[in-house]
Design an enzyme around this catalytic site. Structure first.
Site, PDB file in Angstrom:
ATOM      1  CB  ILE A 183      40.727-145.915 -27.942  1.00 49.77           C
ATOM      2  CG1 ILE A 183      40.412-144.640 -27.134  1.00 49.77           C
ATOM      3  CG2 ILE A 183      39.774-146.033 -29.130  1.00 49.77           C
ATOM      4  CD1 ILE A 183      40.574-143.349 -27.917  1.00 49.77           C
TER       5      ILE A 183
ATOM      6  CD  GLU B  13      46.366-146.146 -28.290  1.00 49.46           C
ATOM      7  OE1 GLU B  13      46.669-147.340 -28.463  1.00 49.46           O
ATOM      8  OE2 GLU B  13      47.145-145.207 -28.553  1.00 49.46           O
TER       9      GLU B  13
END
Length: 383
Positions: A256, A299
Site C-alpha cells: 500500500i 501493509e
C-alpha cells in the site's frame, strides 16, 4: 483463495458418509470370511447331495460376494465429497446387498434342512446363530440394511420351520431359539447403533475443531487472508505437485503506497480498516484466479499465481492496481493520488525442485521497488 477448493458438506451429510464408509469397510473382512465359510458348508452339503442346486447356489453366492467386494473397493477409493454426491446410490447398493445376502443364506438353510441329517442341522443351527451375530455386528451401523438382512434371512427360516415342525422337537427347538435370539438382537440393536452414531459424531466434532484450529493458525486475524506461514507451506506444496512438469508461476508483492503517512495522520485504527478494505478487494479480484493471496506483513500482501504466463501475470497486476484506486479511499497525504493506491512487483519463474521461495520473493521485491521509483500506483515486472 486456495489452489484447489472442495465443496463443503454439512455435519449431517458427513455423519451419513462416515456411516456408509464404515459399513462398507466391514466388507473387507466379512466378504472373505463368508467365502471361506460357505465353501466349507458347501462341501458338507455336496457330501450328502451331489445335485446341481448346491453348485448353482455356490456360483451365485460367490458372484454376489465378488460384486459386493468390488463395490467396497470402488467406494474405498472415493473421497467424502464424491460419496456425498452419490449418497442415494451408495445407500441403495448397501440395502440391496444386505437383502440379497440374507435371502441367499435363508434359501441355503431351507435347502440344507431337506438334505442333511438331524445332527448336521443342529450344527448348522449353531452356525446360523454365529452368522446372525456376525451380521448384527456388521449391519448395526446402517439401520435399513440391518432390517433388510434380518427380514430376508430370518423370516423365511422361521416360517419354514413352523410350517414343517409338526411334532419334531428339533425343529421346534430351533424355531424357539431363532425367535428368542432374533428378539435379543433387535433389542440390542438400538443401543449399539446409538453408540456407533455417537462415536461417529464425536469423531466428526473433533475433526471439525481440529480443522477450525488449523484454519485459525493459517489465517491472518485482521484480513482473514492466509498468513505468511501458510503461504510458504502452500508454495512448497505447489512445487512438490509440479515437480518435473516445469510449470510457470508468478509471485506478486503488493504494498500500500505511503501507508506510514496514512497511519501517522489518520491513526492506526483507520489504518487497519484500510488494510481490511484493500485485502477484501484484492481477494475479490483474484477469486477466480488459481493461486493464493496472503498478508505478508504490515501493509504488504503476497500473491502466488500458478500455471500462469507473463502476459496473464501482468494483466492480473494491472487489474489489482486499478481495482484498489477505484475504491476511492481518501488519502490526503499520498504523493501519488488523492486515494489509497498500491504498487505491485511481479516475478515469474518455472517450477523446479531447486527453486527457493526467498529468491523469487527477492526478485518480486526488486520489481516492487522499481514500481515505487517510477511513481507508485503501478506494477513492474522483474526481467
Amino acid at each position: 483463495m486456495v489452489i484447489k477448493g472442495h465443496m463443503n458438506i454439512d455435519e449431517e451429510t458427513k455423519l451419513s458418509v462416515d456411516q456408509h464408509r464404515l459399513f462398507y469397510q466391514q466388507m473387507r473382512t466379512t466378504t472373505p470370511l463368508q467365502a471361506v465359510v460357505v465353501t466349507c458348508w458347501f462341501g458338507v452339503l455336496m457330501y450328502h447331495d451331489s445335485s446341481v442346486f448346491p453348485k448353482l447356489w455356490l456360483a451365485i453366492f460367490m458372484t454376489f460376494l465378488a460384486f459386493r467386494y468390488s463395490v467396497y473397493l470402488k467406494i474405498k477409493a472415493w473421497d467424502d465429497y464424491r460419496i456425498a454426491s452419490h449418497l442415494n446410490s451408495v445407500n441403495r447398493k448397501g440395502l440391496i446387498a444386505a437383502a440379497v445376502n440374507g435371502l441367499l443364506w435363508s434359501v441355503f438353510y431351507i435347502y440344507s434342512y431337506n438334505h442333511l441329517s438331524e445332527q448336521w442341522m443342529l450344527l448348522f443351527s449353531a452356525f446360523v446363530i454365529i452368522l446372525m451375530s456376525s451380521g448384527f455386528i456388521t449391519l448395526a451401523i446402517h439401520k435399513y440394511s440391518f432390517y433388510a438382512f434380518f427380514c430376508c434371512f430370518l423370516v423365511p427360516i422361521i416360517v419354514f420351520i413352523f410350517m414343517n415342525c409338526e411334532k419334531e422337537s428339533t425343529l421346534f427347538f430351533m424355531s424357539i431359539m431363532y425367535i428368542f435370539f432374533g428378539f435379543n438382537i433387535l433389542s440390542l440393536y438400538k443401543n449399539i447403533n446409538k453408540t456407533i452414531i455417537d462415536s461417529l459424531k464425536s469423531v466428526i466434532e473433533n475433526k471439525r475443531l481440529a480443522s477450525r484450529l488449523e484454519e485459525l493458525s493459517n489465517t491472518d486475524s485482521l484480513t482473514t487472508l492466509s498468513n505468511r506461514r501458510h503461504f510458504e507451506e502452500t508454495f512448497y506444496s505447489f512445487l512438490m505437485r509440479s515437480e518435473g512438469l516445469r510449470k510457470k508461476f508468478a509471485i506478486l508483492m503488493v504494498d500500500i503506497d505511503y501507508f506510514k503517512l496514512y497511519n501517522d495522520n489518520y491513526g492506526h485504527l483507520q489504518g487497519d480498516i484500510v488494510i481490511e478494505q484493500v485485502a477484501k478487494e484484492l481477494k475479490s479480484v483474484l477469486i477466480k484466479t488459481p493461486g493464493l493471496i496472503a498478508r505478508y506483513g504490515g501493509e504488504e500482501f503476497i500473491v502466488l499465481l500458478v500455471n500462469t504466463t507473463e502476459s496473464d501475470s501482468e494483466r492480473v497486476a494491472k487489474t489489482l492496481v486499478r481495482a484498489v484506486e477505484a475504491l476511492e479511499i481518501e488519502s490526503k497525504y499520498s504523493k501519488t493520488s488523492p486515494f489509497v493506491t498500491i504498487s505491485v512487483g511481479v516475478a515469474i519463474d518455472v517450477s523446479t525442485d531447486e527453486i527457493e521461495l526467498k529468491e523469487v520473493i527477492k526478485r518480486s521485491d526488486l520489481a516492487l521497488y522499481k514500481a515505487k521509483d517510477e511513481g507508485r500506483n503501478r506494477y513492474s515486472l522483474h526481467p
